[in-house]
Scaffold this active site. Structure first.
Site, PDB file in Angstrom:
ATOM      1  NE  ARG A 133      -2.482   1.193   3.545  1.00 55.59           N
ATOM      2  CZ  ARG A 133      -3.632   1.549   4.286  1.00 55.59           C
ATOM      3  NH1 ARG A 133      -4.871   1.902   4.077  1.00 55.59           N
ATOM      4  NH2 ARG A 133      -3.253   2.068   5.519  1.00 55.59           N
TER       5      ARG A 133
ATOM      6  CB  THR B 233      -1.836   6.954  -3.567  1.00 58.52           C
ATOM      7  OG1 THR B 233      -1.321   5.572  -3.570  1.00 58.52           O
ATOM      8  CG2 THR B 233      -0.886   8.307  -4.177  1.00 58.52           C
TER       9      THR B 233
ATOM     10  CG  ASP C 126       0.425  -2.338  10.054  1.00 55.33           C
ATOM     11  OD1 ASP C 126       0.294  -3.705   9.723  1.00 55.33           O
ATOM     12  OD2 ASP C 126       0.657  -1.589   9.086  1.00 55.33           O
TER      13      ASP C 126
ATOM     14  CG  ASP D  42       3.822  -2.951  11.558  1.00 55.76           C
ATOM     15  OD1 ASP D  42       4.689  -3.598  10.909  1.00 55.76           O
ATOM     16  OD2 ASP D  42       3.530  -1.698  11.240  1.00 55.76           O
TER      17      ASP D  42
END
Ligand code: URA
Length: 211
Positions: free
Chosen positions: A105, A109, A201, A204
């Site tokens: 990702r 954007t 996340d 993570d």
């Protein structure tokens, strides 16, 4: 457009999801629990797999008994966070074929870029479960499913832990034929495209890396 979504309200799923959301849950526990929840989500997503009757003999007598029909199911993990769910889904269906789609990702954007693709053959004849824990903007989910359709897949289901309303709407507009299975629909996305309240996340937290 309303997405074709099933929220898995099972108490064990909800309990495990709370453990995953809790920021004090260490990576080792997070990995174990996401694996457990992957099995439970996979169980719900495979409820309608087709069966066929085959002749067998029990110790007492012959019978016609049901077994899974057709080509082996394929689980596609969207790297890298998808691997957490994949492990549990493989506990459930050890003979599944496995595919990987690597999507990175772009944090500016929020658009995904494909960096890896490996899929089993005869995808069009297999049920396909896509594993990706966080359906946030929906961009990665849409890209992954678009790629699988290009590769011939026709019977696709998307399995995630958490979904945001914005992502579900975008996904339903792009792939109205693909059902979504999730443990919860959260409130919204933040300005970085993270799900709130979410769990942070997922990649993570599984891998013990920091974002
Ligand atoms: N990906 C994640 O890992 N977490 C989010 O909240 C959104 C996308």
């Amino acid at each position: 457009m309303t997405a074709n979504v099933t929220v898995i309200a099972h108490p064990l799923v909800q309990h495990k999801l709370t453990l995953l959301r809790d920021k004090t849950t260490p990576s080792a526990d997070f990995r174990r629990v996401i694996r457990e929840i992957g099995l439970l989500l996979g169980y719900e997503a495979t409820r309608d797999l087709p069966l066929e009757n085959v002749p067998i003999e029990t110790p007492l007598e012959p019978m016609q008994a049901p077994r899974l029909a057709g080509k082996k199911l394929c689980i596609v993990s969207v790297l890298r966070a998808g691997n957490g769910l994949l492990e549990g889904m493989l506990d459930l269906i050890p003979s599944a074929r496995i595919g990987y789609i690597g999507l990175a990702r772009d944090e500016a954007t929020l658009q995904p870029a494909e960096y890896y693709l490996k899929l089993p053959g005869e995808l069009g004849q297999r049920p396909v479960l896509v594993a990706d824990p966080m359906l946030a903007t929906g961009n990665s989910a849409i890209a992954a499913v678009t790629r699988l359709k290009q590769a011939g897949a026709t019977r696709i289901k998307f399995v995630c832990l958490l979904a945001a309303p914005e992502g579900l709407a975008a996904f339903a507009a792009a792939h109205p034929d693909v059902p979504v299975f999730t443990a919860a629909i959260d409130r919204q996305l933040d300005h970085r495209g993270y799900i709130q309240p979410g769990l942070g996340d997922a990649g993570d937290r599984i891998h013990g890396t920091k974002g």
